[in-house]
Design a protein around this motif. Structure first.
Motif, PDB file in Angstrom:
ATOM      1  N   ASN A  31       0.792  -1.226   0.000  1.00  0.00           N
ATOM      2  CA  ASN A  31       0.000   0.000   0.000  1.00  0.00           C
ATOM      3  C   ASN A  31       0.825   1.276   0.000  1.00  0.00           C
ATOM      4  O   ASN A  31       0.265   2.367   0.027  1.00  0.00           O
ATOM      5  CB  ASN A  31      -0.951   0.003   1.189  1.00  0.00           C
ATOM      6  CG  ASN A  31      -2.042  -1.036   0.991  1.00  0.00           C
ATOM      7  OD1 ASN A  31      -2.922  -0.879   0.170  1.00  0.00           O
ATOM      8  ND2 ASN A  31      -1.933  -2.139   1.729  1.00  0.00           N
ATOM      9  N   LEU A  32       2.152   1.129  -0.005  1.00  0.00           N
ATOM     10  CA  LEU A  32       2.998   2.326  -0.065  1.00  0.00           C
ATOM     11  C   LEU A  32       3.228   2.695  -1.526  1.00  0.00           C
ATOM     12  O   LEU A  32       3.069   1.859  -2.414  1.00  0.00           O
ATOM     13  CB  LEU A  32       4.345   2.045   0.604  1.00  0.00           C
ATOM     14  CG  LEU A  32       4.399   2.156   2.129  1.00  0.00           C
ATOM     15  CD1 LEU A  32       5.790   1.793   2.603  1.00  0.00           C
ATOM     16  CD2 LEU A  32       4.023   3.560   2.582  1.00  0.00           C
ATOM     17  N   PRO A  33       3.618   3.940  -1.795  1.00  0.00           N
ATOM     18  CA  PRO A  33       4.001   4.294  -3.164  1.00  0.00           C
ATOM     19  C   PRO A  33       5.157   3.407  -3.629  1.00  0.00           C
ATOM     20  O   PRO A  33       5.983   2.987  -2.814  1.00  0.00           O
ATOM     21  CB  PRO A  33       4.466   5.748  -3.039  1.00  0.00           C
ATOM     22  CG  PRO A  33       4.011   6.225  -1.715  1.00  0.00           C
ATOM     23  CD  PRO A  33       3.694   5.059  -0.873  1.00  0.00           C
ATOM     24  N   MET A  34       5.219   3.166  -4.924  1.00  0.00           N
ATOM     25  CA  MET A  34       6.187   2.239  -5.505  1.00  0.00           C
ATOM     26  C   MET A  34       7.619   2.480  -5.016  1.00  0.00           C
ATOM     27  O   MET A  34       8.321   1.550  -4.667  1.00  0.00           O
ATOM     28  CB  MET A  34       6.122   2.379  -7.036  1.00  0.00           C
ATOM     29  CG  MET A  34       6.492   1.117  -7.761  1.00  0.00           C
ATOM     30  SD  MET A  34       5.611  -0.307  -7.090  1.00  0.00           S
ATOM     31  CE  MET A  34       5.809  -1.446  -8.401  1.00  0.00           C
ATOM     32  N   ARG A  35       8.025   3.762  -5.021  1.00  0.00           N
ATOM     33  CA  ARG A  35       9.417   4.082  -4.663  1.00  0.00           C
ATOM     34  C   ARG A  35       9.767   3.585  -3.276  1.00  0.00           C
ATOM     35  O   ARG A  35      10.736   2.849  -3.065  1.00  0.00           O
ATOM     36  CB  ARG A  35       9.608   5.604  -4.697  1.00  0.00           C
ATOM     37  CG  ARG A  35      10.266   6.114  -5.951  1.00  0.00           C
ATOM     38  CD  ARG A  35      10.304   7.632  -5.870  1.00  0.00           C
ATOM     39  NE  ARG A  35      11.473   8.060  -5.107  1.00  0.00           N
ATOM     40  CZ  ARG A  35      12.629   8.368  -5.696  1.00  0.00           C
ATOM     41  NH1 ARG A  35      12.740   8.306  -6.992  1.00  0.00           N
ATOM     42  NH2 ARG A  35      13.655   8.762  -4.973  1.00  0.00           N
ATOM     43  N   ILE A  90      12.251   0.235  -1.771  1.00  0.00           N
ATOM     44  CA  ILE A  90      13.338   0.296  -0.778  1.00  0.00           C
ATOM     45  C   ILE A  90      13.054  -0.674   0.364  1.00  0.00           C
ATOM     46  O   ILE A  90      13.924  -1.427   0.791  1.00  0.00           O
ATOM     47  CB  ILE A  90      13.472   1.739  -0.244  1.00  0.00           C
ATOM     48  CG1 ILE A  90      13.918   2.639  -1.396  1.00  0.00           C
ATOM     49  CG2 ILE A  90      14.461   1.791   0.920  1.00  0.00           C
ATOM     50  CD1 ILE A  90      13.889   4.104  -1.050  1.00  0.00           C
ATOM     51  N   LEU A  91      11.792  -0.678   0.805  1.00  0.00           N
ATOM     52  CA  LEU A  91      11.430  -1.607   1.882  1.00  0.00           C
ATOM     53  C   LEU A  91      11.632  -3.056   1.454  1.00  0.00           C
ATOM     54  O   LEU A  91      12.094  -3.895   2.228  1.00  0.00           O
ATOM     55  CB  LEU A  91       9.972  -1.390   2.269  1.00  0.00           C
ATOM     56  CG  LEU A  91       9.703  -0.435   3.418  1.00  0.00           C
ATOM     57  CD1 LEU A  91       8.223  -0.389   3.712  1.00  0.00           C
ATOM     58  CD2 LEU A  91      10.468  -0.894   4.661  1.00  0.00           C
ATOM     59  N   LEU A  92      11.291  -3.322   0.206  1.00  0.00           N
ATOM     60  CA  LEU A  92      11.403  -4.683  -0.306  1.00  0.00           C
ATOM     61  C   LEU A  92      12.857  -5.142  -0.296  1.00  0.00           C
ATOM     62  O   LEU A  92      13.158  -6.297   0.032  1.00  0.00           O
ATOM     63  CB  LEU A  92      10.844  -4.749  -1.730  1.00  0.00           C
ATOM     64  CG  LEU A  92      10.545  -6.163  -2.240  1.00  0.00           C
ATOM     65  CD1 LEU A  92       9.468  -6.804  -1.380  1.00  0.00           C
ATOM     66  CD2 LEU A  92      10.110  -6.133  -3.687  1.00  0.00           C
ATOM     67  N   ILE A  93      13.740  -4.215  -0.617  1.00  0.00           N
ATOM     68  CA  ILE A  93      15.165  -4.565  -0.572  1.00  0.00           C
ATOM     69  C   ILE A  93      15.564  -4.919   0.863  1.00  0.00           C
ATOM     70  O   ILE A  93      16.311  -5.867   1.114  1.00  0.00           O
ATOM     71  CB  ILE A  93      16.019  -3.409  -1.125  1.00  0.00           C
ATOM     72  CG1 ILE A  93      15.823  -3.346  -2.637  1.00  0.00           C
ATOM     73  CG2 ILE A  93      17.489  -3.600  -0.788  1.00  0.00           C
ATOM     74  CD1 ILE A  93      16.517  -2.207  -3.297  1.00  0.00           C
ATOM     75  N   LEU A  94      15.013  -4.168   1.811  1.00  0.00           N
ATOM     76  CA  LEU A  94      15.314  -4.463   3.217  1.00  0.00           C
ATOM     77  C   LEU A  94      14.819  -5.864   3.599  1.00  0.00           C
ATOM     78  O   LEU A  94      15.448  -6.566   4.384  1.00  0.00           O
ATOM     79  CB  LEU A  94      14.666  -3.428   4.133  1.00  0.00           C
ATOM     80  CG  LEU A  94      15.323  -2.054   4.121  1.00  0.00           C
ATOM     81  CD1 LEU A  94      14.596  -1.114   5.063  1.00  0.00           C
ATOM     82  CD2 LEU A  94      16.790  -2.162   4.499  1.00  0.00           C
TER      83      LEU A  94
END
Lengths: 588, 372
Positions: free
Chosen positions: A395-399, A403-407
């Motif tokens: 639900n966050l903006p793509m950008r 970054i979260l996904l990388i984490l």
């Protein structure tokens, strides 16, 4: 799309080559007038005159073959690297031909012995054991059998190892006595002449074939009986035991060492064998080669001490003259055994059937239960921790989401061992967390928390390690949920909670399902993390499997444990399919 | 039917071995290459310096190291079943060598013809003496499993007896013990009042095993169980445990190389052996080269050389006087050897025969006790 769609079987939404076939089948069944000029009562024909059904089938077969060829490399790879090893593991868990292969005659003789009668087996059993064990010791496979039987009865390993060494002594005494009567008895050549009989004498093919089989399994090389030594039929009838022992020896020398038995020192087994034969055989009428030597020996037989294999074994080791080892051999003589599976569920195979292990040795059932319960707990904590993160990501903006996904993925790219060891540093009593708590004054220095080398440590470390497997499927499912549904629910008056729980959550369930299956199945087979952070109460059944594979070498038990684990996973998968439905699982 | 079954079996075994031995298969065997399997770390380094490099210089053979000794028995069995043995010489502990010999997976060695005699002419069989515990095993080092303790955590009375491990009043704090019955059961019985020479007679009986476990039960909550040799040194260095058992060479490096406040408690150290075996099923030329290597690497001077790099005692009696200084630290190695008279006042020798028989049985009980 077909014109008669819906009438034939198996019509799906999209056209497929099969449709045509079904149509053809339907047409021929329903007697519909054919579209082009063939007689209306015959089967429908293709342009070249062959029946349409046949020609279609041929075209399809060609297509299918081509498809099969395309996937062949993968199929063969999967077959060889996955299906076959699993099949081998399944087979290993019941395979047990080592006893009957190493001690063929003993197993035969023992079959008639009543183990419940609390008596020693009769003399023929000891006799068979002597000859079986001697050749097994020559092939160095008696110790292997000892290791196998030691799984069932403690002490068998050294009993077999030591007996194999002392077995020569028995024959040596008789060898000396024979030599005193005639020096030729210690010569390979004399024995060879005696056992072969006259050059044109008929051969005892059955004796040769039987020994070829035995020796071949012992030395693990195929033997064609006609290439090996065969005693003369007359000798085989007159001196059956000696003929058997000599043939085995000769074949062993020929095929294992590549030697000529006539030129080698005869084995010590021949002397007790001949002595035993002479107790019943009448050699006075024998006229073959070396008959004189044999008759002199028969005449002087009274001077040589009577032979008793039972006493000989008693001398080798007292443990042979109690019923226990014989009971073990008899119980485990079958080629296919349920013994390993019984061991895997804390039971054992006894002469009276299956019985429970002594209470202080029962551990495996408990480990299975613990593995299942802890895997469920880990799965549960992965759901609880993973769901909010996946929700946030979706639900966050793509950008920001990227970054979260990388984490999320970062620990995924780090070595498993490093991550597990890092938890050790974090959780131990002198570790980061405890130090921080002491520094903050929340915990007294002398009562630092115990957070590792127990179940807590395993759950924490494994939850962390398996979390990405939960988050990723959840995330990919949540991404496909249109936000308009929740907005619609809210516009119709639902509270935030109702909108989430009644509209959003049900749509995200397939992601939870996929993540749960992944995490649970991975967790149930985990080995290295519980080993490092699990202490004594946090280890899994896989740690036991690893012990039996690499330390105790009890591969049969390891295979049985692995098979049970596999069966449990398949069973749970089946239950899941029944309850949730595997179609509801989405990985993306 | 039977032959199909056998073929299938052979195929299965090949697959299994290929998977198990995958990395080893990659290195094909050229004429002048041999694969030597050992434990890795400082131990392999000492072998590289003392054996491999001189041997390569002398013969031009390239030696490939494989650090698989921990799984050697299982891997060798798989390779043997598949009929493709890729290892030439394997370093294993004596207990594993006995297993391999029992399984027919290791070559029998005649010490008099296949091993070098001592410089003074003593035959290899006499020079190794009782340490030749198996027909297939060529001993290399004597190591011991013993305790180390934190000097700053034991107060004014450092422990002198192994029974300090069981005395949580005098020495509070965690202890680390190996997660297997071997050694722990012996120590427990000795500290429960059993004389050293009777330990195995007692341990043979079910009551004796219960007695040992009952003794271990008194400290169960204070024990961290280790399974890798590096665990105890780490736990000692972190101050997680007040004392712990491990191999003496590991403690040496904690004390002398890392200068941690740790001291050795040599009491009741258990001697064990580590050495070479040659797998069966090698081609004649590979077997000959392996034997040639063994002849070289286990001679008197080579065994003494190894002690320059690691604090394990050479297995030959004739090597002992040749043990000198540590190659890098420049300290005298003799006092750090488990076999030094000052350290060896009270020792046990690993009872191979007993544990070969009782290992599985006692291990099941031990693990069940641990899981309670």
């Amino acid at each position: 799309m077909s014109t008669i769609r819906g009438t034939g079987p198996g019509t799906a939404d999209a056209p497929s080559p099969d449709d045509a076939l079904h149509e053809a089948a339907a047409l021929s069944d329903r007697d519909v007038p054919p579209p082009h000029g063939a007689p209306s009562d015959g089967p429908m024909l293709a342009a070249d005159g062959t029946p349409l059904k046949k020609s279609l089938a041929r075209a399809l077969r060609l297509q299918k073959t081509r498809a099969l060829m395309l996937i062949a490399p993968l199929l063969i790879f999967v077959l060889i690297s996955f299906i076959v090893p699993i099949g081998q593991m399944l087979w290993r868990s019941v395979e047990n031909d080592i006893v009957a292969q190493t001690l063929p005659h003993t197993v035969q003789e023992l079959a008639g012995w009543d183990s419940a009668a609390n008596e020693l087996p009769p003399e023929p059993v000891f006799e068979a054991m002597y000859f079986d064990m001697f050749i097994a010791a020559e092939a160095k496979s008696h110790t292997k059998l000892g290791t196998r039987l030691n799984y069932e009865q403690t002490g068998m390993s050294s009993l077999f190892r030591q007996s194999g060494r002392k077995l020569d002594d028995l024959g040596k005494d008789y060898q000396k006595a024979f030599k005193a009567i005639d020096g030729d008895w210690s010569k390979g050549e004399a024995w060879f002449e005696l056992m072969s009989g006259a050059a044109d004498a008929p051969r005892a093919a059955d004796v040769a074939a039987a020994q070829a089989r035995n020796v071949a399994t012992l030395i693990d090389t195929p033997i064609a009986a006609r290439d090996g030594f065969a005693p003369s039929q007359e000798i085989a009838d007159l001196l059956p035991l000696t003929a058997r022992a000599y043939t085995a020896m000769a074949m062993f020398m020929q095929f294992e060492d590549g030697d000529d038995p006539a030129g080698e020192k005869p084995w010590e087994t021949l002397y007790p064998a001949l002595l035993r034969d002479l107790e019943t055989a009448d050699v006075s009428a024998y006229a073959g080669p070396r008959a004189g030597m044999l008759q002199t020996l028969a005449a002087a037989r009274g001077d040589i001490e009577q032979i008793s294999f039972t006493d000989a074994f008693a001398e080798i080791d007292e443990d042979w003259v109690v019923a226990e080892p014989w009971r073990t051999i008899q119980t485990h003589a079958r080629n296919v055994t349920p013994g390993y599976f019984l061991n895997a569920v804390d039971m054992r195979l006894t002469p009276d059937g299956a019985a429970a292990q002594p209470e202080d040795k029962q551990i495996l059932i408990r480990l299975f239960q613990r593995t299942l319960v802890m895997s469920l707990v880990i799965m549960g904590s992965c759901i609880l921790l993973g769901y909010p993160i996946a929700y946030l990501l979706a639900n966050l903006p793509m950008r920001t989401a990227n970054i979260l996904l990388i984490l999320v993925l970062l620990p995924f790219w780090t070595s498993l061992l490093v991550r597990t060891s890092a938890w050790k540093v974090m959780l131990q009593q002198q570790g980061v967390i405890n130090d921080t708590l002491v520094w903050l004054g929340l915990v007294a220095d002398e009562s630092r928390l115990v957070m590792i080398n127990n179940q807590f440590g395993t759950i924490v470390a494994m939850t962390h390690i398996l979390l990405p497997f939960m988050i990723l499927p959840m995330y990919s499912v949540m991404q496909t949920i249109p936000p308009s549904y929740v907005r619609a629910a809210k516009s119709l008056g639902a509270t935030n909670w109702t909108a989430f729980w009644r509209v959003y959550f049900p749509q995200s369930v397939p992601g939870i399902g996929a993540g749960s299956i992944l995490v649970f199945i991975l967790a149930i087979g985990y080995y290295i993390t519980p080993e490092i952070v699990g202490g004594t109460k946090g280890v899994f059944i896989s740690n036991r499997i690893a012990y039996h594979i690499s330390s105790s070498l009890n591969w049969g038990l390891a295979a049985a444990l692995g098979t049970i684990l596999l069966a449990v996973v398949l069973l749970l998968y089946w239950c899941y399919d029944k309850i949730v439905g595997i179609d509801n699982v989405k990985l993306g | 039917m039977e032959s199909t079954l056998m073929k299938t079996k052979a195929l299965m075994l090949t697959t299994a071995a290929a998977l198990v031995a995958g990395p080893a298969l990659a290195g094909s065997h050229m004429a002048s290459e041999m694969t030597i399997v050992s434990w890795g770390g400082a131990y392999s380094k000492s072998q590289l310096n003392a054996y491999h490099n001189p041997y390569s210089e002398m013969t031009g053979t390239t030696i490939i190291n494989d650090d698989s000794s921990a799984e050697a028995v299982a891997k060798l069995r798989a390779m043997n079943e598949a009929g493709n043995v890729t290892w030439d010489v394997v370093d294993v502990v004596a207990a594993d060598a006995i297993r391999l010999c029992d399984e027919g997976l290791a070559l029998e060695i005649d010490p008099d013809t296949q091993l070098a005699a001592a410089p003074d002419g003593t035959s290899a069989a006499d020079d190794f003496g009782d340490l030749l515990v198996s027909d297939c095993f060529i001993p290399q080092i004597v190591y011991s499993t013993t305790f180390g303790y934190r000097t700053d955590m034991v107060g004014d009375t450092p422990p002198t007896s192994v029974c300090a491990v069981f005395d949580t009043d005098a020495y509070p704090g965690k202890r680390s013990l190996e997660k297997r019955p071997i050694n722990n059961m012996e120590w427990a019985l000795m500290c429960d009042g059993v004389a050293k020479e009777n330990v195995y007679d007692v341990l043979e009986t079910s009551e004796g095993q219960d007695r040992a476990l009952a003794k271990l039960d008194t400290i169960k909550d204070d024990v961290i169980w280790w399974s890798a040799g590096a665990d105890t040194p780490q736990l000692l260095a972190d101050g997680e445990v007040v004392m712990g058992s491990t191999y003496n060479g590991r403690l040496f490096s904690v004390i002398e190389e890392q200068n941690q406040p740790v001291a050795m408690l040599w009491d009741a150290q258990v001697f064990d052996l580590d050495g070479w075996i040659i797998p069966t099923g090698l081609s004649p030329e590979r077997e000959a080269r392996a034997l040639d290597y063994i002849m070289f690497a286990t001679d008197t001077q080579r065994l003494a050389d190894q002690a320059k790099y690691i604090s394990y005692g050479p297995a030959r009696m004739s090597s002992a006087p040749l043990v000198g200084m540590h190659a890098e630290l420049g300290i005298d190695m003799a006092p750090h050897m488990p076999t030094d008279p000052n350290n060896a006042a009270n020792t046990l020798l690993y009872n191979y025969e007993f544990w070969a028989d009782y290992r599985d049985d006692i291990d099941a009980k031990f693990q069940a006790w641990l899981a309670q």
